[in-house]
Scaffold this motif. Sequence first.
Motif, short mmCIF file in Angstrom:
data_model
loop_
_atom_site.label_atom_id
_atom_site.label_comp_id
_atom_site.label_asym_id
_atom_site.label_seq_id
_atom_site.Cartn_x
_atom_site.Cartn_y
_atom_site.Cartn_z
N LEU A 142 0.67 -1.33 -0.07
CA LEU A 142 -0.05 -0.08 0.24
C LEU A 142 0.88 1.37 -0.31
O LEU A 142 0.46 2.25 -0.83
CB LEU A 142 -0.78 -0.03 1.63
CG LEU A 142 -2.14 1.30 1.34
CD1 LEU A 142 -3.18 1.69 -0.01
CD2 LEU A 142 -2.46 1.21 3.25
N ALA A 143 1.80 1.25 1.30
CA ALA A 143 2.55 2.42 1.48
C ALA A 143 2.82 2.57 0.08
O ALA A 143 3.83 3.69 -1.09
CB ALA A 143 3.79 2.16 2.21
N ALA A 144 3.98 1.49 -1.26
CA ALA A 144 4.46 1.91 -2.50
C ALA A 144 3.76 2.12 -3.24
O ALA A 144 4.05 2.91 -4.70
CB ALA A 144 5.36 0.71 -3.20
N TRP A 145 2.50 1.39 -3.31
CA TRP A 145 1.47 2.60 -4.72
C TRP A 145 1.47 3.62 -4.19
O TRP A 145 0.99 5.11 -4.93
CB TRP A 145 -0.40 1.39 -4.01
CG TRP A 145 -1.08 1.96 -5.56
CD1 TRP A 145 -1.54 1.84 -6.18
CD2 TRP A 145 -2.03 2.52 -4.70
NE1 TRP A 145 -2.59 2.09 -6.73
CE2 TRP A 145 -2.73 2.89 -5.20
CE3 TRP A 145 -2.36 2.91 -2.43
CZ2 TRP A 145 -4.05 3.81 -5.50
CZ3 TRP A 145 -3.75 3.62 -2.73
CH2 TRP A 145 -4.48 3.90 -4.45
N ALA A 146 1.47 4.30 -2.79
CA ALA A 146 0.45 5.88 -2.54
C ALA A 146 1.55 6.66 -2.97
O ALA A 146 1.30 7.92 -3.28
CB ALA A 146 0.58 5.58 -1.20
N SER A 147 3.38 5.85 -3.28
CA SER A 147 3.95 6.56 -2.81
C SER A 147 3.98 7.74 -4.09
O SER A 147 4.21 7.38 -5.25
CB SER A 147 5.26 5.37 -3.02
OG SER A 147 6.80 6.79 -2.83
N ALA B 162 0.71 3.86 6.50
CA ALA B 162 1.16 3.06 5.31
C ALA B 162 0.62 4.79 4.06
O ALA B 162 1.66 5.00 3.06
CB ALA B 162 0.32 1.80 4.81
N LEU B 163 0.34 5.30 4.25
CA LEU B 163 -0.34 6.69 3.29
C LEU B 163 -0.07 7.98 3.06
O LEU B 163 -0.27 9.25 2.75
CB LEU B 163 -1.99 7.20 3.45
CG LEU B 163 -2.81 5.45 2.81
CD1 LEU B 163 -4.54 5.84 2.98
CD2 LEU B 163 -3.21 5.11 1.66
N ALA B 164 0.99 7.49 4.42
CA ALA B 164 2.02 8.69 4.57
C ALA B 164 2.66 9.25 3.86
O ALA B 164 3.37 10.64 3.66
CB ALA B 164 2.64 9.04 5.74
N SER B 165 2.93 7.93 3.08
CA SER B 165 3.82 7.76 1.67
C SER B 165 3.19 8.33 0.62
O SER B 165 4.21 9.17 -0.56
CB SER B 165 4.01 6.57 1.08
OG SER B 165 3.42 5.77 0.35
N SER B 166 1.82 8.95 0.32
CA SER B 166 1.81 9.58 -0.58
C SER B 166 1.80 11.71 -0.86
O SER B 166 2.70 11.65 0.02
CB SER B 166 -0.01 9.57 -0.52
OG SER B 166 -0.93 10.70 0.85
N LYS B 167 1.92 11.47 -2.01
CA LYS B 167 2.58 13.62 -2.15
C LYS B 167 1.29 14.09 -1.56
O LYS B 167 1.65 15.42 -1.06
CB LYS B 167 2.07 13.17 -3.56
CG LYS B 167 2.41 15.08 -3.99
CD LYS B 167 2.30 15.35 -5.78
CE LYS B 167 2.32 16.27 -5.95
NZ LYS B 167 2.31 16.65 -7.77
N ARG B 168 -0.14 13.52 -1.71
CA ARG B 168 -1.26 14.78 -1.29
C ARG B 168 -2.09 13.31 -0.60
O ARG B 168 -2.39 12.60 -1.76
CB ARG B 168 -1.39 15.57 -1.94
CG ARG B 168 -2.47 16.90 -1.37
CD ARG B 168 -2.68 17.80 -2.24
NE ARG B 168 -2.64 17.52 -3.88
CZ ARG B 168 -3.80 17.31 -3.81
NH1 ARG B 168 -5.15 18.70 -3.53
NH2 ARG B 168 -4.22 17.74 -5.68
N ARG B 169 -2.56 14.01 0.84
CA ARG B 169 -4.25 12.92 0.64
C ARG B 169 -5.57 13.86 1.13
O ARG B 169 -5.83 14.62 1.86
CB ARG B 169 -3.81 11.81 2.56
CG ARG B 169 -4.85 11.75 2.98
CD ARG B 169 -4.82 10.71 4.11
NE ARG B 169 -5.93 10.00 4.30
CZ ARG B 169 -6.21 9.47 5.33
NH1 ARG B 169 -4.32 8.68 5.81
NH2 ARG B 169 -7.22 9.15 6.02
N VAL B 170 -6.52 13.16 0.44
CA VAL B 170 -7.71 14.30 0.31
C VAL B 170 -8.50 13.67 0.81
O VAL B 170 -9.22 12.26 0.16
CB VAL B 170 -7.62 14.45 -1.32
CG1 VAL B 170 -9.49 15.81 -0.99
CG2 VAL B 170 -6.54 15.25 -1.58
N ASP B 171 -9.81 13.10 1.95
CA ASP B 171 -9.95 12.81 2.64
C ASP B 171 -11.82 12.93 1.89
O ASP B 171 -11.95 14.15 2.16
CB ASP B 171 -10.25 13.03 4.36
CG ASP B 171 -8.73 11.72 5.03
OD1 ASP B 171 -9.04 11.05 4.95
OD2 ASP B 171 -7.81 13.06 4.89
N LEU B 172 -12.36 12.35 1.83
CA LEU B 172 -14.15 12.65 1.30
C LEU B 172 -14.67 12.19 1.86
O LEU B 172 -14.70 10.41 1.74
CB LEU B 172 -13.51 12.09 -0.53
CG LEU B 172 -12.69 12.92 -1.21
CD1 LEU B 172 -12.79 12.31 -2.65
CD2 LEU B 172 -12.90 14.48 -1.23
#
Length: 368
Positions: free
Chosen positions: A29-34, A61-71
């Motif tokens: 998941l972290a690799a995918w979100a990166s 795991a999602l901390a690796s994303s460029k940006r997280r948007v909660d909907l």
Amino acid sequence: MRRLDFRHPRGLCPIWVGDGLEGEALDDLAAWASGRTVFVVSAAPVAAAVGDRLQRTLDTALASSKRRVDLEVPDGEEAKDVDVATQLWRRMLTAGGKRDSGLVAIGGGSVGDLGGFVAGTFLRGIEVVQVPTTLLAQVDASVGGKTAIDLPEAKNCVGVFHYPHSVLVDTGLCTTLPPAERRSGLVEAIKMAALLDPAALARIEGSLDALLAGDAAALEPVVAEAIACKLRVVEEDPEESGFRRVLNFGHTLAHAIEKALDFGTLRHGEAVAYGMLFALRLSRAVGQVEDSFVGRVEKLLGRLELPPLPELPVKTLLEAMARDKKATEDGILWVLAQGGGKPRLDVRVPIEEVERELIEFLASTSRS
């Protein structure tokens, strides 16, 4: 965690199953979100229901994303609405969503259906990760690539096939579900086991009390077996042109019941249980079925102590079944039973016989 691989026309989807998300599942998941924008779709009650453990795990795991948007979306069937989907598309576009953005759907089957549909149609398709939080979603809705929303006239009648990048199944979440939610999910596991895997059916029969009580050790193998069972069907027929229709067992009447009740009163699995009981009755009526098998499944469903079926007009149910997404120009095609591991597909039953059996079924159900 154990890994099950779902091979579909567009590649391979790992499905991680275990009591708690850890190890390779989170690394994946972290690799995918990166480096990408990740839209996280969930309903407000989900956060309270899943607890801190899952929330912290996913946040890490999602901390690796460029940006997280909660909907945030409505809970339950209200999520599967054209207006809700439109709102998500617009919010994602306004937030700068791109073709390489991703979406994570966290919740029950309705949120998973909506999230998958929105991901499959936004900018002609972005990747989606499913994190099912109910037993029903874990054994059925999150697996297989079907996505859909509802129209006022019928359930699941607008949708696309959009296969997830991965599915993360934390069976430990099922231990905290209300008993009725576990019962609802177990119906789908019983459905697949009854028609496709006699050994899995025997496991459910032998451990039903523990499953209903939320025993973690009993739940994990049943969830994994139900998913494996569904994967065998979906891999053979990924877009429901033939054998995959076996998974509709019990759903023809179930969807009509849900529509007649305005998606209230009964949970989806409870409606499916009544739909299965009616399909078993039809199986007897048209012949070529092992009576002992029918009695065995009826007994197992009886042990679930289903809530009573409200009084429903036969005409209303028949009209709803005629609009079901599985109906053809020639009428309703039924999935019926023969015996353990031997389903019957695309059975045409004269409408007069369906009506007669339905009248008697509803009368017997109301008496019970």
